[in-house]
Design a protein around this motif. Sequence first.
Motif, PDB file in Angstrom:
ATOM      1  N   GLY A 220     -13.748  -0.132  -6.155  1.00 38.09           N
ATOM      2  CA  GLY A 220     -14.514   0.963  -5.716  1.00 38.09           C
ATOM      3  C   GLY A 220     -13.483   1.883  -5.016  1.00 38.09           C
ATOM      4  N   LYS A 221     -14.364   2.440  -3.959  1.00 33.33           N
ATOM      5  CA  LYS A 221     -13.591   3.282  -2.702  1.00 33.33           C
ATOM      6  C   LYS A 221     -12.433   1.634  -2.463  1.00 33.33           C
ATOM      7  CE  LYS A 221     -16.433   3.515   0.917  1.00 33.33           C
ATOM      8  NZ  LYS A 221     -16.867   3.927   2.651  1.00 33.33           N
ATOM      9  N   ILE A 222     -11.080   2.658  -1.496  1.00 29.01           N
ATOM     10  CA  ILE A 222     -10.073   1.977  -1.632  1.00 29.01           C
ATOM     11  C   ILE A 222      -9.844   2.958  -0.108  1.00 29.01           C
ATOM     12  CG2 ILE A 222      -8.656   3.167  -3.070  1.00 29.01           C
ATOM     13  CD1 ILE A 222      -7.230  -0.050  -2.901  1.00 29.01           C
ATOM     14  N   GLY A 223      -9.158   2.383   0.577  1.00 29.19           N
ATOM     15  CA  GLY A 223      -8.307   2.773   1.980  1.00 29.19           C
ATOM     16  C   GLY A 223      -7.368   2.336   2.377  1.00 29.19           C
ATOM     17  N   TYR A 224      -7.392   2.623   3.559  1.00 28.93           N
ATOM     18  CA  TYR A 224      -6.230   1.670   4.293  1.00 28.93           C
ATOM     19  C   TYR A 224      -6.986   1.294   5.801  1.00 28.93           C
ATOM     20  CZ  TYR A 224      -1.849   3.847   1.856  1.00 28.93           C
ATOM     21  OH  TYR A 224      -1.403   3.960   0.266  1.00 28.93           O
ATOM     22  N   LEU A 225      -6.362   0.061   6.233  1.00 26.16           N
ATOM     23  CA  LEU A 225      -7.032  -0.369   7.809  1.00 26.16           C
ATOM     24  C   LEU A 225      -5.116  -1.142   8.236  1.00 26.16           C
ATOM     25  CD1 LEU A 225      -8.510  -1.737   9.880  1.00 26.16           C
ATOM     26  CD2 LEU A 225      -8.524  -3.489   9.179  1.00 26.16           C
ATOM     27  N   GLY A 226      -4.881  -0.436   9.349  1.00 29.09           N
ATOM     28  CA  GLY A 226      -3.742  -0.841  10.159  1.00 29.09           C
ATOM     29  C   GLY A 226      -4.088  -0.749  11.607  1.00 29.09           C
ATOM     30  N   GLY A 227      -3.519  -1.348  11.920  1.00 26.11           N
ATOM     31  CA  GLY A 227      -3.951  -2.154  13.705  1.00 26.11           C
ATOM     32  C   GLY A 227      -2.439  -2.157  14.201  1.00 26.11           C
ATOM     33  N   SER A 228      -2.545  -1.538  16.118  1.00 19.71           N
ATOM     34  CA  SER A 228      -1.154  -1.485  16.334  1.00 19.71           C
ATOM     35  C   SER A 228      -0.082  -0.288  15.998  1.00 19.71           C
ATOM     36  CB  SER A 228      -0.600  -2.659  16.804  1.00 19.71           C
ATOM     37  OG  SER A 228       0.250  -2.924  17.867  1.00 19.71           O
ATOM     38  N   GLN A 229       0.887  -0.613  15.597  1.00 19.89           N
ATOM     39  CA  GLN A 229       2.095   0.122  15.159  1.00 19.89           C
ATOM     40  C   GLN A 229       1.588   0.383  13.684  1.00 19.89           C
ATOM     41  OE1 GLN A 229       5.739  -0.828  13.007  1.00 19.89           O
ATOM     42  NE2 GLN A 229       6.158  -0.956  15.578  1.00 19.89           N
ATOM     43  N   GLY A 230       0.846  -0.027  13.274  1.00 21.73           N
ATOM     44  CA  GLY A 230      -0.725   0.396  11.729  1.00 21.73           C
ATOM     45  C   GLY A 230      -0.871   2.000  11.986  1.00 21.73           C
ATOM     46  N   GLY A 231      -1.485   2.239  13.179  1.00 17.47           N
ATOM     47  CA  GLY A 231      -1.761   3.852  13.993  1.00 17.47           C
ATOM     48  C   GLY A 231      -1.495   4.641  12.724  1.00 17.47           C
ATOM     49  N   TRP A 232       0.238   3.992  13.113  1.00 19.12           N
ATOM     50  CA  TRP A 232       1.453   5.329  13.156  1.00 19.12           C
ATOM     51  C   TRP A 232       1.439   5.500  11.538  1.00 19.12           C
ATOM     52  CZ3 TRP A 232       4.173   2.701  17.382  1.00 19.12           C
ATOM     53  CH2 TRP A 232       3.402   3.778  19.124  1.00 19.12           C
ATOM     54  N   VAL A 233       1.408   3.947  11.063  1.00 20.97           N
ATOM     55  CA  VAL A 233       1.266   3.736   9.537  1.00 20.97           C
ATOM     56  C   VAL A 233       0.811   3.942   8.100  1.00 20.97           C
ATOM     57  CG1 VAL A 233       2.602   2.127   7.512  1.00 20.97           C
ATOM     58  CG2 VAL A 233       3.481   2.407   9.622  1.00 20.97           C
ATOM     59  N   ALA A 234      -0.472   4.236   8.776  1.00 18.32           N
ATOM     60  CA  ALA A 234      -1.426   4.515   7.790  1.00 18.32           C
ATOM     61  C   ALA A 234      -2.258   5.557   8.141  1.00 18.32           C
ATOM     62  CB  ALA A 234      -3.337   3.222   7.624  1.00 18.32           C
ATOM     63  N   PRO A 235      -2.242   6.896   8.113  1.00 14.76           N
ATOM     64  CA  PRO A 235      -3.038   7.749   8.152  1.00 14.76           C
ATOM     65  C   PRO A 235      -1.076   8.594   7.385  1.00 14.76           C
ATOM     66  CG  PRO A 235      -2.993   7.557  10.702  1.00 14.76           C
ATOM     67  CD  PRO A 235      -2.093   6.209   9.938  1.00 14.76           C
ATOM     68  N   LEU A 236      -0.164   8.249   8.137  1.00 18.05           N
ATOM     69  CA  LEU A 236       0.859   9.098   7.726  1.00 18.05           C
ATOM     70  C   LEU A 236       0.948   9.192   5.345  1.00 18.05           C
ATOM     71  CD1 LEU A 236       3.742  10.592   7.432  1.00 18.05           C
ATOM     72  CD2 LEU A 236       4.538   8.321   8.336  1.00 18.05           C
TER      73      LEU A 236
END
Length: 455
Positions: A220-236
Motif C-alpha cells: 500500500g503506502k510505503i516510506g522510510y524509518l531511519g534511526g540515529s544516523q538514518g535520520g540524516w539519510v532517510a529524509p535525503l
Amino acid sequence: MNPTALRIATLTAALFAATAVHAAEPAPAAKGADLTCHAGAYRLDDGRAVAIGRTDDASVLRWRLLDGRTGKLVSAPGSKDGALVGTVGWTQRADTTKVELGSCDDGIVFDGHRGDRLKFDIVDTTFEGAGVKLRGRLVLPAGQDKVPVVVLVHGSENYSGVDGYFQQYLFPSEGVGVFVYDKRGTGGSSGKYTQNFHELSDDAGAALREALRVGDGRVGKIGYLGGSQGGWVAPLAASKTPQADFVEVGFGLADGVLAEDRDQVVLDLRAAGFGDAATLRKARELTDATGLIASTTGKRGWKELDAARAKYQKEPWWKAVKGEYSGLIANHTPAEIAAEFAKYDFEVSWDYDPMPVLRTLKTPQLWVVGGDDVEAPSDETQKRLTELGKAGRPITSVVFPQADHGILEFEKDAKGERQHTRIAEGYLRMQLDWIKRGTLDGWPYGAAKQLAGPK
C-alpha cells in the motif's frame, strides 16, 4: 534498528573506540546451543505478539514486546533441558520473565502464556544499489491484502540489518510490512562500509523501489524509518524518491554531524558543574578546533587547537571534556591521530546540512527524539523541528522527555552509569500508528509530548 548498537558514529570515535550507548550484547558466561532458529514472531494466547530476535552471538536471543519491554535470553549455564535465563533490557539485572522454547518448529511459553509462531510472506532478494549489490528481505503479513510497508534505513552500525533488525518480526505481527536490507559493506551486501550520506541515500532509494517490485501489488503506502544516523539519510532518500509516502526518524539530528560532539561537550561540562556561559564559550573554541581536525582527517585545525590549549588547558573544566571525539583529540598528538586516520576511511559526510532538505521536503515526516539523549543531544533539534512545524512544513515532532538514545529508558548503577532497561512505552505503538494512518490518534503514548504538528 537494534538498540544495542544504534548511535551516530563519527570517524574519530570509531578510531579511539569511544563507548557507545550499547556496545554489543554481553556475551554469556559460556557458549550455549545455537538458538537462532527461534527468531521470529509469536502470537500469545492473550493476543499480544512477542518478537524474538538474533544477536551477534548464536547462543543469545532478545525478546521484545510492543509496549517496549525487552530482555536478553541465554541458555542457563550447565543446563541440559534447554532452560533459559534472562536479564532486564540491556542491564545485567536478572529478569523474572520466564521464557520456554521448544524445538525449532514448536511454539513458546512466554511469561506463562502459550505462543504460536506467526507465518509471514517473506521474499529474500538481491538488488542493485548505487554501484553495489545489496541483500534485502521483504516481510509481509500472510495473505493477499495490501499493507503499508516501511523500509528500514540503517544507523551507523556495521552489521547485517537482515540478520539483526527486530522490526521484521514485530511490525508484520501488527499489520505493517517491513523491507530490511544490509547496507553496503555489511552482511550479504557488496561494497565498502561508508558513512557517506549521499551514497547511502541512493541505496535507500534503490531499496524502496525493490520493495515495490517484489511486493507484487501488495504494497500500500510505503516510506522510510531511519534511526540515529538514518535520520540524516532517510529524509535525503525521500527527497530523491517520489514513491516515498512518509518518513519516520528516531533519535536523529536536524543539525550537522559536528553538532553531535559540540552538544555532547556541553552536556559533559554541565554534568561536571561547569555550565556557566563563559566556560561554554571557551569550550566552543575547543570543539571548533577538534571538529576541523576530525572533518579534514587531521589536515587542518591543529593551529586552532594549540591556541585553545594555550589558553584553557590548565583550567579545571578542560579535563571534563569528552564529547564524541573532542576529549580524545585534545589529548593526543597529531602523529598519534594521523596514524589512526591512515587505518580508517569511512567517508563521513561531515559537511552535510539537513536543513535544506527539511525545509523543502513535501513528504510527511514523524520525528521522535529523546529529551535526555546523551549520544545525540536533542535540544537544538527540538527547536529546529518546532520552527519547521510552525512554518507549515509537514513535520510532526515528538519528544520522550526522559529517554536516552534509542528512545530508551534507563536506570543508573552504583557508578552513576546508565543501564538501559527498555524501549520507552508508547514509542513502537506511535511508529506503527503513524505508518498505518499518517497521524498520531492514540494519545497518550507513554510520557511522549508533541512539539509540532497536528495531534
